[in-house]
Design an enzyme around this catalytic site. Structure first.
Site, PDB file in Angstrom:
ATOM      1  N   CYS A 295      10.550  20.909  30.316  1.00  0.00           N
ATOM      2  CA  CYS A 295       9.541  21.233  29.289  1.00  0.00           C
ATOM      3  C   CYS A 295       8.297  20.371  29.460  1.00  0.00           C
ATOM      4  O   CYS A 295       8.336  19.325  30.083  1.00  0.00           O
ATOM      5  CB  CYS A 295      10.121  20.960  27.905  1.00  0.00           C
ATOM      6  SG  CYS A 295      11.648  21.787  27.606  1.00  0.00           S
TER       7      CYS A 295
ATOM      8  N   ASN B  73      10.534  17.563  23.950  1.00  0.00           N
ATOM      9  CA  ASN B  73      11.185  17.596  25.271  1.00  0.00           C
ATOM     10  C   ASN B  73      12.462  16.777  25.151  1.00  0.00           C
ATOM     11  O   ASN B  73      12.471  15.753  24.472  1.00  0.00           O
ATOM     12  CB  ASN B  73      10.302  16.925  26.340  1.00  0.00           C
ATOM     13  CG  ASN B  73       9.164  17.815  26.775  1.00  0.00           C
ATOM     14  OD1 ASN B  73       9.048  18.965  26.315  1.00  0.00           O
ATOM     15  ND2 ASN B  73       8.297  17.303  27.637  1.00  0.00           N
ATOM     16  N   GLY B  74      13.525  17.194  25.854  1.00  0.00           N
ATOM     17  CA  GLY B  74      14.761  16.412  25.854  1.00  0.00           C
ATOM     18  C   GLY B  74      15.895  17.187  25.183  1.00  0.00           C
ATOM     19  O   GLY B  74      15.772  18.362  24.873  1.00  0.00           O
TER      20      GLY B  74
ATOM     21  N   LYS C  37      21.166  20.366  55.108  1.00  0.00           N
ATOM     22  CA  LYS C  37      19.908  19.709  54.702  1.00  0.00           C
ATOM     23  C   LYS C  37      19.068  19.389  55.929  1.00  0.00           C
ATOM     24  O   LYS C  37      17.882  19.626  55.992  1.00  0.00           O
ATOM     25  CB  LYS C  37      20.229  18.409  53.956  1.00  0.00           C
ATOM     26  CG  LYS C  37      19.930  18.192  52.525  1.00  0.00           C
ATOM     27  CD  LYS C  37      19.384  19.175  51.617  1.00  0.00           C
ATOM     28  CE  LYS C  37      19.905  20.494  51.616  1.00  0.00           C
ATOM     29  NZ  LYS C  37      20.459  21.315  50.752  1.00  0.00           N
TER      30      LYS C  37
ATOM     31  N   HIS D 202      39.208  20.147  68.641  1.00  0.00           N
ATOM     32  CA  HIS D 202      39.495  21.574  68.853  1.00  0.00           C
ATOM     33  C   HIS D 202      38.265  22.309  69.369  1.00  0.00           C
ATOM     34  O   HIS D 202      38.108  23.507  69.132  1.00  0.00           O
ATOM     35  CB  HIS D 202      39.990  22.198  67.531  1.00  0.00           C
ATOM     36  CG  HIS D 202      41.243  21.576  67.036  1.00  0.00           C
ATOM     37  ND1 HIS D 202      42.482  21.814  67.596  1.00  0.00           N
ATOM     38  CD2 HIS D 202      41.441  20.663  66.061  1.00  0.00           C
ATOM     39  CE1 HIS D 202      43.393  21.105  66.966  1.00  0.00           C
ATOM     40  NE2 HIS D 202      42.801  20.393  66.029  1.00  0.00           N
TER      41      HIS D 202
ATOM     42  N   TRP E 191      11.518  24.876  28.871  1.00  0.00           N
ATOM     43  CA  TRP E 191      12.543  25.192  29.882  1.00  0.00           C
ATOM     44  C   TRP E 191      13.833  25.221  29.052  1.00  0.00           C
ATOM     45  O   TRP E 191      14.369  24.180  28.680  1.00  0.00           O
ATOM     46  CB  TRP E 191      12.549  24.104  30.938  1.00  0.00           C
ATOM     47  CG  TRP E 191      13.682  24.105  31.900  1.00  0.00           C
ATOM     48  CD1 TRP E 191      14.879  23.468  31.758  1.00  0.00           C
ATOM     49  CD2 TRP E 191      13.750  24.751  33.184  1.00  0.00           C
ATOM     50  NE1 TRP E 191      15.673  23.682  32.851  1.00  0.00           N
ATOM     51  CE2 TRP E 191      15.021  24.451  33.737  1.00  0.00           C
ATOM     52  CE3 TRP E 191      12.894  25.528  33.923  1.00  0.00           C
ATOM     53  CZ2 TRP E 191      15.425  24.932  34.985  1.00  0.00           C
ATOM     54  CZ3 TRP E 191      13.301  25.985  35.168  1.00  0.00           C
ATOM     55  CH2 TRP E 191      14.541  25.698  35.675  1.00  0.00           C
TER      56      TRP E 191
ATOM     57  N   LYS F 128      12.949  29.775  48.320  1.00  0.00           N
ATOM     58  CA  LYS F 128      13.717  28.990  47.351  1.00  0.00           C
ATOM     59  C   LYS F 128      14.852  29.837  46.769  1.00  0.00           C
ATOM     60  O   LYS F 128      15.918  29.341  46.499  1.00  0.00           O
ATOM     61  CB  LYS F 128      12.826  28.495  46.214  1.00  0.00           C
ATOM     62  CG  LYS F 128      13.541  27.635  45.182  1.00  0.00           C
ATOM     63  CD  LYS F 128      14.177  26.393  45.808  1.00  0.00           C
ATOM     64  CE  LYS F 128      14.997  25.592  44.832  1.00  0.00           C
ATOM     65  NZ  LYS F 128      15.801  24.563  45.538  1.00  0.00           N
TER      66      LYS F 128
ATOM     67  N   GLU G 209      27.153  19.995  53.937  1.00  0.00           N
ATOM     68  CA  GLU G 209      25.892  19.980  53.172  1.00  0.00           C
ATOM     69  C   GLU G 209      24.846  19.124  53.875  1.00  0.00           C
ATOM     70  O   GLU G 209      23.675  19.488  53.972  1.00  0.00           O
ATOM     71  CB  GLU G 209      26.161  19.473  51.753  1.00  0.00           C
ATOM     72  CG  GLU G 209      24.946  19.160  50.912  1.00  0.00           C
ATOM     73  CD  GLU G 209      23.989  20.335  50.701  1.00  0.00           C
ATOM     74  OE1 GLU G 209      24.351  21.481  51.015  1.00  0.00           O
ATOM     75  OE2 GLU G 209      22.853  20.065  50.241  1.00  0.00           O
TER      76      GLU G 209
ATOM     77  N   ARG H  72       6.255  22.553  36.519  1.00  0.00           N
ATOM     78  CA  ARG H  72       7.572  22.017  36.124  1.00  0.00           C
ATOM     79  C   ARG H  72       8.569  23.113  35.812  1.00  0.00           C
ATOM     80  O   ARG H  72       9.749  22.857  35.596  1.00  0.00           O
ATOM     81  CB  ARG H  72       7.408  21.112  34.892  1.00  0.00           C
ATOM     82  CG  ARG H  72       6.476  19.938  35.094  1.00  0.00           C
ATOM     83  CD  ARG H  72       5.921  19.448  33.759  1.00  0.00           C
ATOM     84  NE  ARG H  72       6.931  18.846  32.941  1.00  0.00           N
ATOM     85  CZ  ARG H  72       7.084  17.523  32.807  1.00  0.00           C
ATOM     86  NH1 ARG H  72       6.270  16.717  33.451  1.00  0.00           N
ATOM     87  NH2 ARG H  72       8.018  17.020  32.060  1.00  0.00           N
TER      88      ARG H  72
ATOM     89  N   GLU I 284      17.703  22.616  57.756  1.00  0.00           N
ATOM     90  CA  GLU I 284      16.731  23.479  57.063  1.00  0.00           C
ATOM     91  C   GLU I 284      15.377  22.807  56.873  1.00  0.00           C
ATOM     92  O   GLU I 284      14.378  23.491  56.703  1.00  0.00           O
ATOM     93  CB  GLU I 284      17.280  23.992  55.737  1.00  0.00           C
ATOM     94  CG  GLU I 284      17.469  22.977  54.652  1.00  0.00           C
ATOM     95  CD  GLU I 284      17.902  23.625  53.341  1.00  0.00           C
ATOM     96  OE1 GLU I 284      17.402  24.703  52.995  1.00  0.00           O
ATOM     97  OE2 GLU I 284      18.757  23.050  52.663  1.00  0.00           O
TER      98      GLU I 284
HETATM   99  C1  AGP Z   1      19.807  24.975  49.912  1.00  0.00           C
HETATM  100  O1  AGP Z   1      19.129  23.800  50.348  1.00  0.00           O
HETATM  101  C2  AGP Z   1      19.249  26.214  50.570  1.00  0.00           C
HETATM  102  N1  AGP Z   1      17.863  26.315  50.230  1.00  0.00           N
HETATM  103  C3  AGP Z   1      20.070  27.457  50.327  1.00  0.00           C
HETATM  104  O2  AGP Z   1      21.237  27.310  51.099  1.00  0.00           O
HETATM  105  C4  AGP Z   1      20.523  27.730  48.869  1.00  0.00           C
HETATM  106  O3  AGP Z   1      21.474  26.792  48.491  1.00  0.00           O
HETATM  107  C5  AGP Z   1      21.153  29.128  48.825  1.00  0.00           C
HETATM  108  O4  AGP Z   1      20.160  30.080  49.169  1.00  0.00           O
HETATM  109  C6  AGP Z   1      21.727  29.472  47.437  1.00  0.00           C
HETATM  110  O5  AGP Z   1      20.706  29.477  46.490  1.00  0.00           O
HETATM  111  P1  AGP Z   1      21.106  29.536  44.932  1.00  0.00           P
HETATM  112  O6  AGP Z   1      21.846  28.265  44.626  1.00  0.00           O
HETATM  113  O7  AGP Z   1      19.782  29.614  44.219  1.00  0.00           O
HETATM  114  O8  AGP Z   1      21.951  30.733  44.705  1.00  0.00           O
END
Ligand code: AGP
Length: 606
Positions: free
Chosen positions: A2, A99-100, A486, A505, A75, A601, A482, A27, A489
């Site tokens: 917010c 906010n909060g 990171k 393996h 938000w 995103k 993960e 934000r 990507e």
């Molecule tokens: C995460 O860093 C990536 N940008 C991507 O793998 C993301 O996690 C995936 O597209 C799922 O997105 P969501 O959590 O919005 O469903």
């Protein structure tokens, strides 16, 4: 997150408020509103859902003329995205933006039974609490201070009353509030970027402080109304730098703010004294909770890895439960069958990922209960699941998901801790994990602070490599996956995550001096096995980086040891090192860290 803006002075308040709210749009929000006092001290409110342009359309029809006002971008946390839930809220003679999260708003609401509430928000309850004091004839400042002493949670607020024209009361606890000191005008905001263009001289309120703002400036007090004399500071930087919290990229800001946002994720959901966890949203009866015998966790990318990590904890907490974790883009097309009394956790930061949404619909077709583990309030997945819980990580702007991952894992662990109570789960383990969750924000903050420079130097050393393997066992395995995601990507380095035990393996055939390996090694019963994999790699010339909580002697090319009271949830701490590592490698490679090539995103296409 917010946003708050307030104004009192010579200009038309509406224009300053709208400009300020636009500065806060980055934000993330889902509704907006302003309240002003005109020159006859008559209050006016305008609110709308959607973007600020909607609010401007409302004001086109009925412009506000006054020189005092407050504004808000919401938000949603408590209550859906509706005009009635949008701020400002007004109760009696009190107009308020907030906010909060007020954790004890339900008990406060019960004590305010004389009021008829128009919204589902915690903020309206706070407005009523202030009004219940104010109508006894004390000043608005005193009424606000008295109310805030009864509040548990976080707040940044701005309030005014037609009875005290020319005055805005502001206060903060855990949610920023800045008072811009202009020439015969005062501008208030939750983010300094909204003040630029009006003033660079500001008072940054501290937690537990309250201030009376007029066009001549501000008087600051503590909640016991002891007068304070804060020194105004100069606002540095341009709008963009301020919106990034002074960090170079949103990604670094979101990595570093995890400790803060995790407070919102945990807020009101764990009781470390009692050793219990509780989520409000699953909409499951006690019988349904007792009957659950299988959990399928669905997600894509980082959300899938969050589910994979959470599934390890679920199995530890609930001995009679089976779990499976599936990639949505595969599962949606399979001829899958789920046993009676299954529940599906649908994990998604954006709540809009096409494959995850399609998978949700396939699962619902089979009559299986679906629960959302979602960050964006009011998103499609959040609206289509049968129940669920928001992870409250706040808007995640950088394409690479970081703080949402941590919040998703924590939220699913809390669900498992709650479910375990219905399945004769290991009470001692539930209490242990609850305790660890309660200190997790501080421990993440410590880990990031202690090791940020080490990781930055490590990234410089390895940023020219083009191939990497990330390895881990047990709860460090999802973290390896993960971490590899990171890195790939945002740095575009070819990085693969593997279970350490899988090295022999096949993947070990890849290892030579052109590779580096990141080992996440836990100080647990698999320590010796993990070390074995490390030796195999080093024997073949692979460069080994180790992130670990172990104090044992470890032969590696580089090692970063975290020292934390956390044991069971250590992977979440190690993962923050991986997030920082990927960030600094990408920066060293000159990449667009917040908007990496080819990525979006939210993947709303299949
Ligand atoms: C995460 O860093 C990536 N940008 C991507 O793998 C993301 O996690 C995936 O597209 C799922 O997105 P969501 O959590 O919005 O469903």
């Amino acid at each position: 997150m917010c946003g708050i803006v307030g104004y009192v002075g010579k200009r038309t308040a509406q224009n300053v408020l709208l400009n300020g709210l636009k500065r806060l749009e980055y934000r993330g929000y889902d509704s907006a509103g302003i309240a002003t006092l005109d020159d006859t001290d008559k209050p006016h409110i305008a609110r709308s859902v959607g973007k600020i342009a909607e609010l401007e359309n409302v004001l086109l029809v009925k412009p506000h003329k006054g020189h005092l006002g407050i504004g808000h971008t919401r938000w949603a946390t408590h209550g859906g995205v509706t005009v009635s839930n949008a701020h400002p809220h007004h109760v009696g003679d009190v107009y308020l933006v907030h906010n909060g999260i007020i954790e004890n708003y339900k008990e406060l609401k019960e004590q305010l039974s004389e009021y008829e509430f128009q919204s589902d928000t915690d903020t309206e309850v706070l407005a009523a609490l202030i009004d219940s004091n104010y109508k006894n004839g004390i000043s608005l400042k005193d009424a606000v201070a008295k109310a805030l002493k009864k509040v548990r949670g976080t707040y940044g607020i701005a309030a005014f009353s037609p009875n005290e024209p020319g005055t805005i009361i502001v206060a903060r606890l855990g949610s920023p509030l800045i008072i811009g000191l202009g020439q015969d005008e005062t501008i208030i905001a939750s983010d300094a970027s909204a003040l630029l263009g009006y003033t660079r001289e500001a008072i940054y309120l501290n937690d537990g402080e309250i201030a009376v703002c007029t066009e001549k400036g501000a008087e600051v007090f503590n909640l016991n109304l002891k007068h304070l004399s804060p020194n105004p500071e100069t606002i540095e930087g341009d709008v963009e730098q301020i919106q990034k919290g002074g960090y170079d990229h949103f990604l670094l800001k979101e990595i570093m703010e995890q400790a803060t946002t995790l407070h919102n994720t945990l807020s009101g959901r764990i009781d470390p004294e009692q050793g219990k966890m509780h989520l409000g949203g699953p909409n499951l009866t006690a019988k349904e909770m007792r009957d659950i015998n299988h959990i399928v966790i669905v997600g894509c990318g980082t959300a899938y890895y969050a589910g994979l990590l959470a599934s390890y904890y679920m199995e530890q907490l609930i001995p009679d439960l089976t779990t499976e974790v599936v990639v949505a883009s595969e599962y949606r097309y399979r001829s899958f069958h789920l046993p009676q009394n299954s529940v599906a956790l649908i994990v998604s930061q954006s709540g809009e990922t096409a494959d995850t949404l399609a998978c949700l619909r396939e699962i619902k077709k089979r009559g299986v209960k679906t629960l959302g583990i979602v960050n964006v309030i009011g998103s499609t997945i959040a609206r289509e699941v049968d129940g669920g819980t928001y992870v409250h990580a706040g808007p995640e702007i950088s394409v690479a998901s970081t703080k949402a991952f941590t919040a998703q894992v924590v939220t699913m662990v809390m669900f498992a801790g709650m479910l375990a109570e219905y399945h004769g789960g290991n009470v001692e383990l539930i209490a242990k994990i609850t305790k660890e969750l309660s200190i997790l924000p501080k421990e993440i903050e410590k880990t990031l602070k202690d090791h940020r420079e080490d990781v930055k130097n490590l990234a410089k050393k390895y940023c020219k490599y083009n191939d990497a393997l990330y390895l881990g066992r047990d709860t460090a395995y999802p973290i390896a996956l993960e971490g590899a995601l990171k890195l790939k990507e945002i740095s575009y380095i070819h990085a693969e995550g593997y279970a350490s035990g899988e090295l022999k393996h096949g993947p070990i055939a890849l290892v030579d001096e052109t590779f580096f390996e990141v080992f996440n090694i836990l100080d647990n019963w698999l320590f010796d096995k993990s070390i074995g994999g490390l030796h195999e790699v080093r024997a073949r010339g692979g460069k080994a980086i180790v992130f670990t909580n172990s104090k044992a002697e470890i032969e590696a090319d580089d090692i970063i040891r975290i020292n934390s009271k956390i044991k069971i949830l250590t992977p979440l701490l190690l993962n923050t090192l991986q997030q920082l590592f990927a960030y600094y490698v990408a920066v060293n490679r000159g990449n667009d860290v917040d908007q990496p090539r080819n990525l979006a995103k939210s993947v709303t296409v299949e």
